[in-house]
Design an enzyme around this catalytic site. Structure first.
Site, PDB file in Angstrom:
ATOM      1  N   LYS A 267       1.031  -1.022  -0.136  1.00 51.81           N
ATOM      2  CA  LYS A 267       0.220  -0.130   0.437  1.00 51.81           C
ATOM      3  C   LYS A 267       0.595   0.805  -0.019  1.00 51.81           C
ATOM      4  O   LYS A 267       0.992   2.347  -0.668  1.00 51.81           O
ATOM      5  CB  LYS A 267      -0.804   0.343   1.051  1.00 51.81           C
ATOM      6  CG  LYS A 267      -2.312  -1.191   1.177  1.00 51.81           C
ATOM      7  CD  LYS A 267      -2.897  -0.645   2.175  1.00 51.81           C
ATOM      8  CE  LYS A 267      -3.912  -1.600   2.427  1.00 51.81           C
ATOM      9  NZ  LYS A 267      -5.351  -1.739   3.212  1.00 51.81           N
TER      10      LYS A 267
ATOM     11  N   THR B  15     -11.068  -1.562  12.576  1.00 53.70           N
ATOM     12  CA  THR B  15     -11.269  -1.786  14.247  1.00 53.70           C
ATOM     13  C   THR B  15     -12.621  -2.554  14.080  1.00 53.70           C
ATOM     14  O   THR B  15     -13.937  -2.585  13.995  1.00 53.70           O
ATOM     15  CB  THR B  15     -11.882  -0.769  15.299  1.00 53.70           C
ATOM     16  OG1 THR B  15     -12.863  -0.100  13.936  1.00 53.70           O
ATOM     17  CG2 THR B  15     -11.068   0.482  15.707  1.00 53.70           C
TER      18      THR B  15
ATOM     19  N   GLY C  35     -47.147   5.892  23.703  1.00 52.10           N
ATOM     20  CA  GLY C  35     -48.604   4.607  23.928  1.00 52.10           C
ATOM     21  C   GLY C  35     -49.570   5.540  22.975  1.00 52.10           C
ATOM     22  O   GLY C  35     -49.086   6.190  22.136  1.00 52.10           O
TER      23      GLY C  35
ATOM     24  N   CYS D 279     -53.137   5.058  19.487  1.00 50.84           N
ATOM     25  CA  CYS D 279     -53.021   4.466  17.493  1.00 50.84           C
ATOM     26  C   CYS D 279     -51.176   3.493  17.743  1.00 50.84           C
ATOM     27  O   CYS D 279     -51.376   2.474  16.744  1.00 50.84           O
ATOM     28  CB  CYS D 279     -52.340   5.718  17.235  1.00 50.84           C
ATOM     29  SG  CYS D 279     -53.389   6.845  16.649  1.00 50.84           S
TER      30      CYS D 279
ATOM     31  N   LYS E 287     -50.994   0.383  19.154  1.00 51.45           N
ATOM     32  CA  LYS E 287     -52.165  -0.569  19.110  1.00 51.45           C
ATOM     33  C   LYS E 287     -52.231  -1.349  17.313  1.00 51.45           C
ATOM     34  O   LYS E 287     -52.536  -2.145  16.979  1.00 51.45           O
ATOM     35  CB  LYS E 287     -53.468  -0.023  18.974  1.00 51.45           C
ATOM     36  CG  LYS E 287     -54.557  -0.127  17.764  1.00 51.45           C
ATOM     37  CD  LYS E 287     -56.558   0.067  18.144  1.00 51.45           C
ATOM     38  CE  LYS E 287     -55.907   1.649  17.223  1.00 51.45           C
ATOM     39  NZ  LYS E 287     -56.278   1.429  15.346  1.00 51.45           N
TER      40      LYS E 287
ATOM     41  N   LYS F 179     -49.353  12.449  26.493  1.00 54.48           N
ATOM     42  CA  LYS F 179     -47.967  13.231  26.216  1.00 54.48           C
ATOM     43  C   LYS F 179     -48.761  14.376  26.707  1.00 54.48           C
ATOM     44  O   LYS F 179     -50.324  14.323  26.902  1.00 54.48           O
ATOM     45  CB  LYS F 179     -47.673  13.427  24.963  1.00 54.48           C
ATOM     46  CG  LYS F 179     -49.134  13.391  23.992  1.00 54.48           C
ATOM     47  CD  LYS F 179     -48.551  14.001  22.590  1.00 54.48           C
ATOM     48  CE  LYS F 179     -49.575  13.499  21.635  1.00 54.48           C
ATOM     49  NZ  LYS F 179     -49.379  13.294  20.194  1.00 54.48           N
TER      50      LYS F 179
HETATM   51  N1  LIG Z   1     -14.582   1.967   5.022  1.00 48.54           N
HETATM   52  C1  LIG Z   1     -15.204   2.661   5.722  1.00 48.54           C
HETATM   53  O1  LIG Z   1     -16.000   3.132   4.662  1.00 48.54           O
HETATM   54  C2  LIG Z   1     -15.582   3.870   7.000  1.00 48.54           C
HETATM   55  C3  LIG Z   1     -16.046   4.990   7.379  1.00 48.54           C
HETATM   56  C4  LIG Z   1     -16.268   5.565   8.650  1.00 48.54           C
HETATM   57  C5  LIG Z   1     -15.450   4.777   9.473  1.00 48.54           C
HETATM   58  N2  LIG Z   1     -14.208   4.437   9.480  1.00 48.54           N
HETATM   59  C6  LIG Z   1     -13.822   4.073  10.446  1.00 48.54           C
HETATM   60  O2  LIG Z   1     -12.859   4.176  10.057  1.00 48.54           O
HETATM   61  C7  LIG Z   1     -11.622   2.999  10.418  1.00 48.54           C
HETATM   62  C8  LIG Z   1     -10.831   2.455   8.981  1.00 48.54           C
HETATM   63  O3  LIG Z   1     -11.801   2.222   8.712  1.00 48.54           O
HETATM   64  P1  LIG Z   1     -11.100   1.448   7.103  1.00 48.54           P
HETATM   65  O4  LIG Z   1     -12.330   0.735   5.985  1.00 48.54           O
HETATM   66  O5  LIG Z   1      -9.898   2.839   6.872  1.00 48.54           O
HETATM   67  O6  LIG Z   1      -9.756   0.123   7.452  1.00 48.54           O
HETATM   68  P2  LIG Z   1      -8.978  -1.295   6.506  1.00 48.54           P
HETATM   69  O7  LIG Z   1      -9.351  -2.385   7.128  1.00 48.54           O
HETATM   70  O8  LIG Z   1      -9.526  -0.237   4.860  1.00 48.54           O
HETATM   71  O9  LIG Z   1      -7.808  -0.301   6.324  1.00 48.54           O
HETATM   72  C9  LIG Z   1      -7.597   0.304   8.006  1.00 48.54           C
HETATM   73  C10 LIG Z   1      -5.365   0.238   7.317  1.00 48.54           C
HETATM   74  O10 LIG Z   1      -4.972   0.241   8.504  1.00 48.54           O
HETATM   75  C11 LIG Z   1      -2.967  -0.340   8.200  1.00 48.54           C
HETATM   76  N3  LIG Z   1      -2.734  -0.709   9.932  1.00 48.54           N
HETATM   77  C12 LIG Z   1      -3.211  -1.916  10.818  1.00 48.54           C
HETATM   78  N4  LIG Z   1      -2.376  -1.471  11.606  1.00 48.54           N
HETATM   79  C13 LIG Z   1      -1.462  -0.006  11.529  1.00 48.54           C
HETATM   80  C14 LIG Z   1      -0.308   0.104  12.459  1.00 48.54           C
HETATM   81  N5  LIG Z   1      -0.344  -0.272  13.069  1.00 48.54           N
HETATM   82  N6  LIG Z   1       0.398   1.419  11.285  1.00 48.54           N
HETATM   83  C15 LIG Z   1      -0.378   1.551  10.177  1.00 48.54           C
HETATM   84  N7  LIG Z   1      -1.205   0.425   9.729  1.00 48.54           N
HETATM   85  C16 LIG Z   1      -2.012  -0.239   9.557  1.00 48.54           C
HETATM   86  C17 LIG Z   1      -4.031  -1.423   7.567  1.00 48.54           C
HETATM   87  O11 LIG Z   1      -2.631  -2.074   7.530  1.00 48.54           O
HETATM   88  C18 LIG Z   1      -5.242  -1.480   7.025  1.00 48.54           C
HETATM   89  O12 LIG Z   1      -4.445  -0.614   5.385  1.00 48.54           O
HETATM   90  C19 LIG Z   1     -12.776   2.271  10.875  1.00 48.54           C
HETATM   91  O13 LIG Z   1     -12.501   1.358  12.633  1.00 48.54           O
HETATM   92  C20 LIG Z   1     -13.898   1.791  10.697  1.00 48.54           C
HETATM   93  O14 LIG Z   1     -14.537   1.460  11.546  1.00 48.54           O
HETATM   94  C21 LIG Z   1     -14.830   2.823   7.871  1.00 48.54           C
END
Ligand SMILES: NC(=O)c1ccc[n+]([C@@H]2O[C@H](COP(=O)([O-])OP(=O)(O)OC[C@H]3O[C@@H](n4cnc5c(N)ncnc54)[C@H](O)[C@@H]3O)[C@@H](O)[C@H]2O)c1
Length: 441
Positions: free
Chosen positions: A37, A88, A267, A270, A273, A326
């Site tokens: 990446k 996460t 409540g 409506c 029910k 209410k």
């Molecule tokens: N995907 C979405 O549409 C979206 C939208 C809003 C929020 N989120 C939240 O944002 C966060 C990231 O989501 P995502 O979809 O981009 O995740 P993803 O899995 O696509 O990307 C996570 C990246 O973090 C990297 N990574 C892991 N450990 C690392 C480290 N120690 N140092 C550097 N890089 C590291 C991984 O290699 C990966 O490239 C999550 O908490 C998710 O819930 C996601």
């Protein structure tokens, strides 16, 4: 002003954040543990497939504003702030896996040991309320030997982008939420989002963390609701698309803030029910619609929460203000307040009820019949004298909004416990006239 920022995690959120910040004129270093990446972004190509990302990454690369590295220390030392966008995911039991967040926090902390100037760490990953302050912040403090709020600052800034339209969502967000322990910790974020359209909310870290979960949970509720309603329509031979088109055109009651404030159970004559009729019909059709079926049990649990709040007080004399579902109506049919009074009587509490809109003499028809069936001796509990009811009660339940805050505060005593089911007035929480508990706030 051009800022220098590092972005940890080059997945969907991190890549888009990095490319968009670079397109806004900032100097950006992306960091990822995955060398593929990093190489992709460093050579001017997007690590993810997403509309406009190829162009944005190429443009940032050409302008020398967008770089990527696996060297987290260098990234921290070369930037004013670090965005944490690592994954996460769910563990097998559903618990949130914070291991990536913890590792990054440790790496950033270790790098901060070498840094002379201040640094802002901004979490963008979705984490449960409390995580930033009780996990990320101490880990950075421990790894760096520095103090939060003095040597470095921490903030939470959730991301609301949708994959497929992530760049457009990032550049035109519904709102920008900046959470911090102190407004002074938001200097970097304020500058970064200076040109971003939409409202900016500056709030606590916990609120910022929770808004993200609320949004995703609500979106899931909407999808499930629409699908269950569609399924029911299909089996009833009704055009689901036509129904939802008309339904969503009402932005006053349907697609609106109406009915979305935490308060007491629903409540009235409506809602219960009609939910009952729909779920009964679904059963007749052999349809499993768990969300619609869960509404009445969930509502009943909410009444139980009020009973439990009363039980926790260890008092016996309960003044209940507002009996109808209410304010402004004397309709007692399926009033959850009536259910609550009934439960309290069943538990042996002494209850007096005040409601300015309810007079037994005036009740008629199905309304009178309902109350005579549910609480036949309600007449002996009802009083039209607010002062008398308030003077008598050890616990005061605000059942609906018919009582005025000023009137209430005049009569409340310090030793009384107020249980507010309807969020009557925020000022009640802090005016110190008595101890206060909100049913779900
Ligand atoms: N995907 C979405 O549409 C979206 C939208 C809003 C929020 N989120 C939240 O944002 C966060 C990231 O989501 P995502 O979809 O981009 O995740 P993803 O899995 O696509 O990307 C996570 C990246 O973090 C990297 N990574 C892991 N450990 C690392 C480290 N120690 N140092 C550097 N890089 C590291 C991984 O290699 C990966 O490239 C999550 O908490 C998710 O819930 C996601």
């Amino acid at each position: 002003m051009s800022l220098s920022i590092s972005v940890f995690g080059l997945g969907y959120v991190g890549s888009v954040s990095a490319a968009c910040f670079a397109s806004m004129g900032h100097q950006v270093i992306g960091v990822d543990v995955n060398p593929a990446k990093v190489e992709t972004m460093e050579s001017g190509r997007s690590p993810i497939i997403e509309a406009s990302m190829s162009e944005l990454v190429a443009e940032g690369h050409r302008a020398g504003r967008l770089h990527a590295t696996i060297d987290s220390t260098a990234a921290v030392l070369e930037s004013d702030g670090s965005f944490v966008c690592v994954g996460t995911p769910s563990l097998r039991n559903g618990k949130l896996d914070l291991s990536h967040i913890e590792k990054v926090a440790r790496e950033i902390g270790a790098a901060l040991k070498q840094k002379k100037s201040g640094h802002t760490i901004v979490l963008r990953s979705t984490v449960l309320p409390g995580t930033t302050e009780s996990m990320v912040l101490p880990v950075i403090e421990q790894a760096s030997g520095r103090r939060a709020g003095i040597d470095f600052t921490v903030a939470y800034n959730p991301e609301f982008m949708r994959e497929g339209s992530a760049v457009a969502d990032f550049l035109q967000p519904p709102y920008t939420i900046l959470g911090a322990q102190d407004a002074s910790h938001l200097a970097l974020l304020r500058e970064l989002y200076r040109q971003t359209p939409g409202k900016v909310f500056e709030t606590s870290v916990g609120v910022a963390e929770m808004v993200k979960y609320l949004s995703n949970a609500f979106h899931a509720v909407k999808v499930t609701f629409a699908n269950e309603v569609g399924t029911l329509c299909k089996h009833l031979g009704v055009d689901a698309q036509a129904v939802t088109e008309i339904f969503t055109s009402d932005t006053r009651l349907n697609v609106s803030p109406a009915y979305l404030s935490p308060g007491f159970a629903f409540g009235g004559s409506c809602l219960p029910k009609d939910v009952r009729a729909l779920t009964y019909k679904a059963k007749e059709l052999d349809l499993k619609l768990p969300m619609l079926e869960s509404l009445l049990p969930s509502n009943a649990e909410h009444v139980e929460r009020a009973v439990e709040a009363v039980m926790r007080t260890n008092k016996r004399k309960i003044a209940h203000l507002g009996l109808s579902f209410k304010a402004g109506t004397d309709d007692l049919r399926e009033s959850p307040q009536v259910q609550l009074v009934k439960r309290l009587l069943g538990e042996g509490y002494e209850v007096k009820v005040w409601d300015q809109d309810v007079s037994l003499g005036r009740l008629a028809g199905s309304n009178r019949q309902y109350i005579e069936e549910v609480i036949p001796h309600i007449g002996s509990l009802l009083s039209a004298d607010l002062e008398d009811v308030l003077n008598w009660g050890e616990v005061v339940i605000i059942g609906n909004k018919s009582v005025k805050k000023a009137e209430l505060s005049t009569h409340l005593r310090k030793e009384q416990i107020v249980i507010d089911l309807v969020n009557l007035d925020k000022a009640l929480r802090s005016d110190g006239t008595s101890s206060y508990e909100g049913i779900c706030w």
